[in-house]
Design an enzyme around this catalytic site. Structure first.
Site, PDB file in Angstrom:
ATOM      1  N   ASP A   1       0.851  -1.183  -0.005  1.00 45.58           N
ATOM      2  CA  ASP A   1       0.075  -0.080  -0.093  1.00 45.58           C
ATOM      3  C   ASP A   1       0.773   1.328  -0.035  1.00 45.58           C
ATOM      4  O   ASP A   1       0.079   2.407  -0.236  1.00 45.58           O
ATOM      5  CB  ASP A   1      -0.939   0.152   1.294  1.00 45.58           C
TER       6      ASP A   1
HETATM    7  C1  GLC Z   1      -0.712   2.449   5.921  1.00 47.34           C
HETATM    8  C2  GLC Z   1       0.082   1.297   6.651  1.00 47.34           C
HETATM    9  C3  GLC Z   1      -0.161   0.170   5.800  1.00 47.34           C
HETATM   10  C4  GLC Z   1      -1.415  -0.145   5.462  1.00 47.34           C
HETATM   11  C5  GLC Z   1      -2.124   1.046   4.963  1.00 47.34           C
HETATM   12  C6  GLC Z   1      -3.615   0.650   5.118  1.00 47.34           C
HETATM   13  O1  GLC Z   1       0.021   2.605   4.778  1.00 47.34           O
HETATM   14  O2  GLC Z   1       1.574   1.566   6.374  1.00 47.34           O
HETATM   15  O3  GLC Z   1       0.652  -1.029   6.146  1.00 47.34           O
HETATM   16  O4  GLC Z   1      -1.735  -1.351   4.542  1.00 47.34           O
HETATM   17  O5  GLC Z   1      -1.927   2.188   5.756  1.00 47.34           O
HETATM   18  O6  GLC Z   1      -4.592   1.557   4.883  1.00 47.34           O
HETATM   19  C1  GLC Z   2      -1.316  -3.915   5.672  1.00 47.83           C
HETATM   20  C2  GLC Z   2      -2.526  -4.012   4.451  1.00 47.83           C
HETATM   21  C3  GLC Z   2      -2.507  -4.777   3.355  1.00 47.83           C
HETATM   22  C4  GLC Z   2      -1.173  -4.355   2.626  1.00 47.83           C
HETATM   23  C5  GLC Z   2      -0.154  -4.262   3.686  1.00 47.83           C
HETATM   24  C6  GLC Z   2       1.162  -3.946   3.016  1.00 47.83           C
HETATM   25  O1  GLC Z   2      -1.485  -5.061   6.248  1.00 47.83           O
HETATM   26  O2  GLC Z   2      -3.911  -4.470   5.441  1.00 47.83           O
HETATM   27  O3  GLC Z   2      -3.530  -4.711   2.556  1.00 47.83           O
HETATM   28  O4  GLC Z   2      -0.984  -5.483   1.719  1.00 47.83           O
HETATM   29  O5  GLC Z   2      -0.353  -3.676   4.784  1.00 47.83           O
HETATM   30  O6  GLC Z   2       1.280  -2.539   2.540  1.00 47.83           O
END
Ligand code: GLC
Ligand code: GLC
Length: 817
Positions: free
Chosen positions: A490
């Site tokens: 993300d």
């Molecule tokens: C932030 C976090 C990431 C997560 C995302 C979800 O980017 O660092 O881990 O997946 O929020 O919205």
């Molecule tokens: C968080 C989110 C997941 C994402 C991950 C890596 O765990 O829930 O959707 O893939 O972060 O950013």
């Protein structure tokens, strides 16, 4: 250092001190009514949706950290010169206890404590078939003389919408309403019931009480917290009836216990809904019939014990779907108990409610829920089927998808929208896993709406085609899939270019860019494109299967050329077509995701690239606590990369050990037959191993955390964000299907373990499509390879046990070597 131990026979983790490095919690509830409960009795309760239907109030970001729960206070006035007030869970009064033990079990928790020879035992659970939490409290006088005691209960109501509850005080301080019956034995919380709600909550005890309070200020005193309630200090509840402000429920029971005597009380915290036209029994008096029915179901110990027995039987049956017996007790306890338990919790919670997810933010993630499914489909195939339909219903006609949806409404969340280009392919992953597990092809023919609009429905297979085509038609200059807002990571926001604080990396900027590409999605396309082709074949559409394989081949070739950096796979191309995750980069030269995922998809195995990629992971990303997501960590903010470079080095997606993708590398190692290395990776983040250094790891030693701080971080090895992580599902896939090697295919179970040389023989019971497979594996010191496979006494060729309709028992002997 440890703060407790595993009791495998009881399927419990036993915590022996309340002072764990962080709150160590458990989840209660299996269907619609849920509670979080910490080892010091902190936590909260909700019905279906942690944001919209919250029963009790919790304060995130509190000091001390874990503040507010469902508390019992014991006031011991036997010796008037030495009166004591204490809690069975130590918090909130924090009186030093003579004995403390918390046992977190499967769907229940118990607390056994004592002070000055008075023992309290609290058992808390949510029964299988009711919307309530039961607490059975037993007080025993172990003194030589009689004891004079008072027991006080305490829960603070949340005014239902947990988000509004912590913001909208100008309204909320005037809306609270309660009713009290039976002298205080039952307290009804009915805020907003007079208007648009048809539900209320109850807190009830099966005994006469000596007082009650429903106003927080009256019970605590306006200047006190739950650590020093006035009513407890004085020894007398005030019989307050809340009107606005903060309603609570507290009951007081005075006890005189002879030496050796014990008494048990049953408290029920329940959620009740009434039909719209049957809300009232008299003007302003709520219809209590369903509440009284609930109360009468659990008003005696025998009924509570029976409900607990039913809950335990449910878990026993559920976990019997996959059971291993090996010479490694840590593997056995994770596989048989905790890993599967965590998978079920992620099924129920997705990423909504934990001690790190506040329950008011994210609903169900599209990609998260599809991946969670991989871990629980063998446990609850029927519910997995419904989940797949729900998820697919939030897809758009072009194959893209809402990134999140609300569990209560099942509607896509437009605040975050779509544009995460890995999302569509995860739907293929989840569906394929379901069909391989169950053989149920009817799901593929089910009509499923797009964006919840039934007028534009297609079959589920039609949805999967949209998923597949979305990637096939959204490719960039190198023939690799476009990344959109982000892929699995993300925080890799290649089209975002955010310059101002407060802009959401997830939604700022265009959701699409015609240039930035993801090698990770390429790996996914190769893996799930083939699984899509197999589904098409099963439906008899060989032309579609052929077309899909031809598309996959193109992306495969792009991955081994433009996606290859010489010693490892490139991570992505940014919006300027520069490489991300390449030796050409100054920082972030190698990322874990494409190494794990491309190799597990089989990319570069024949060409020798896979071996090189995994060697590079070992050399550059490995640490004793797990494999880091990238190296070198970003020390500067990179406008063209986004959130990944916003974290300090070593945390989260910036070079943290993101546990979710460690199993990808472990699976990749099994693809290459490296049992020793695959298992070594498994062990590094595995809770049963991590338990030994709990003081460093900090989070619960019975479940996975999302992240462990990487080598660049000050607190290397420290875990964060426990419980709600795709790590649970992926690790279960890894250990059960790749390391222990029992993999469901469309034609039957395949047996192909990949274990470390010294693993030893093992036996395994696996339920599959209504039959029981008793599998015994003779390892012969081999890491991979089956030289002989017999099924019900007959030797078969290949690894797949042919599934035969009607055969209920399979006895399987596999000889490795
Ligand atoms: C932030 C976090 C990431 C997560 C995302 C979800 O980017 O660092 O881990 O997946 O929020 O919205
Ligand atoms: C968080 C989110 C997941 C994402 C991950 C890596 O765990 O829930 O959707 O893939 O972060 O950013």
């Amino acid at each position: 250092m440890k703060y407790g131990f595993f009791d495998d026979a009881a399927c419990e983790y036993v915590i022996t001190t309340p002072k764990t490095p962080l709150p160590w919690i458990n989840y209660l509830g299996n269907k619609e009514f849920f509670s979080l409960i910490s080892n010091t009795c902190g936590g909260y309760t909700f019905y279906k949706d942690a944001k919209l239907l919250r029963l009790t109030r919790y304060r995130y970001n509190n000091v001390p950290y874990d503040n507010n729960g469902k508390y019992f206070y014991i006031k011991d006035t036997t010796d008037s010169a030495n009166e004591t007030i204490w809690n069975p869970g130590w918090q909130p009064v924090k009186t030093a206890l003579d004995k403390y033990e918390c046992r977190h079990g499967l769907g229940y928790s118990t607390f056994t404590s004592s002070k000055n020879d008075v023992e309290a035992k609290v058992l808390t659970f949510v029964p299988m078939n009711d919307n309530c939490e039961i607490s059975k409290v037993t007080i025993t006088n172990n003194k030589a003389t009689s004891a004079k005691l008072s027991l006080f209960s305490y829960v603070e109501w949340c005014l239902w919408n947990a988000d509004d509850d912590m913001k909208n005080f100008q309204r909320n301080l005037s809306t609270g309403e309660v009713e009290v019956t039976d002298g205080g034995s039952t307290i009804y919380h009915k805020t907003e019931y007079r208007e648009r709600r048809n539900h209320y909550a109850i807190y009830s005890v099966n005994s006469k009480v000596d007082g009650f309070d429903t106003s927080r200020d009256a019970f605590l005193g306006a200047y006190n917290g739950p650590d020093s309630p006035d009513a407890v200090a004085v020894g007398k509840c005030t019989n307050s009836v809340a009107s606005g402000w903060s309603p609570i429920a507290s009951q007081q029971i005075n006890l005189e216990l002879a030496a050796g005597e014990s008494k048990t009380f049953i408290f029920i915290l329940g959620y009740i809904e009434n039909p719209e036209d049957d809300k009232w029994e008299a003007p302003s008096v709520v219809n209590k019939k369903p509440a009284l029915k609930m109360i009468s179901s659990y008003n005696n110990e025998a009924a509570v014990d029976a409900a607990l027995a039913e809950l335990k039987a449910y878990w026993k049956e559920l976990l019997s779907n996959y059971h291993i017996s090996s010479s490694n007790e840590k593997v056995d306890r994770m596989v048989n108990i905790w890993n599967q338990y965590q998978c079920m919790v992620t099924f129920n919670m997705s990423r909504s409610a934990s001690y790190y997810e506040s329950g008011i933010g994210r609903g169900m993630g599209f990609r998260d829920s599809c991946q969670d499914l991989l871990g629980f489909v063998h446990l609850i195939p029927d519910r997995a089927r419904q989940r797949i339909i729900d998820i697919a219903s939030t897809q758009f006609q072009d194959g893209s998808a809402y990134h999140q949806y609300q569990p209560l409404t099942k509607k896509g969340n437009s605040d975050i929208g779509s544009g995460f280009n890995d999302d569509p392919l995860w739907l293929i992953a989840g569906t394929s896993a379901y069909v391989r597990e169950t053989g149920d092809l009817s799901i593929l023919k089910e009509m499923v709406p797009f964006d919840n609009d039934m007028s534009v429905a297609k079959t589920l297979m039609g949805h999967l085609k949209c998923s597949f085509d979305f990637t096939a038609t959204h490719k960039g200059p190198h023939g690799l899939p476009l990344i959109g807002r982000a892929d699995w990571n993300d925080c890799l926001n290649l089209n975002c270019f955010s310059e101002h604080p407060g802009e959401s990396f997830q939604t700022f900027g265009p959701s699409e860019g015609p240039v930035a590409e993801s090698v990770f999605i390429a790996g996914m396309f190769v893996k799930y494109g083939e699984e899509y082709a197999q589904l098409a074949e099963l439906l008899g559409d060989t032309a579609e299967a052929e077309r899909a394989r031809a598309e996959v081949k193109k992306v495969y070739e792009a991955t081994t050329t433009a996606g290859w950096d010489g010693e490892w796979f490139v991570r992505a191309y940014d919006a300027n077509s520069n490489k991300v995750g390449s030796k050409e980069c100054e920082e972030g030269q190698i990322y874990i995701e494409p190494q794990g995922f491309c190799v597990l998809a089989g990319i570069g195995v024949e060409e020798g690239l896979a071996e090189k990629a995994l060697k590079s992971v070992e050399e550059k990303l490995d640490t004793k606590y797990g494999i880091m997501i990238l190296q070198p960590a970003y020390t500067k903010y990179h406008l063209e990369l986004g959130e990944v470079s916003s974290y300090p080095p070593g945390y989260k997606e910036n070079a943290g050990i993101f546990c979710h993708n460690n199993p990808w590398v472990s699976i990749a190692e099994t693809v290459l037959g490296h049992g020793n290395r695959a298992f070594d990776i498994y062990k590094k983040t595995c809770p049963a191993y991590v338990e030994e250094f709990s003081e460093i790891h900090a989070t619960e030693p019975y479940v996975y955390s999302q992240m462990v701080a990487g080598r660049d971080a000050k607190f290397h090895g420290q875990g964060k964000n426990s419980w709600l992580t795709g790590t649970a599902a992926w690790t279960f896939v890894n250990i059960s299907q790749y390391i222990l090697g029992v993999y469901p295919t469309h034609n039957g179970l395949s047996i192909n373990p990949c274990v470390p040389e010294d693993f030893g023989d093992f036996t395994l019971t696996r339920k599959y499509r209504g039959a029981t497979y008793n599998i015994s594996v003779k390892q012969n010191g081999a890491q991979k390879g089956i030289k002989k496979l017999t099924v019900n006494g007959k030797e078969i060729s290949g690894n797949i046990i042919p599934y035969e309709e009607g055969v209920k028992e399979y006895t399987v002997v596999a000889e490795m070597g």
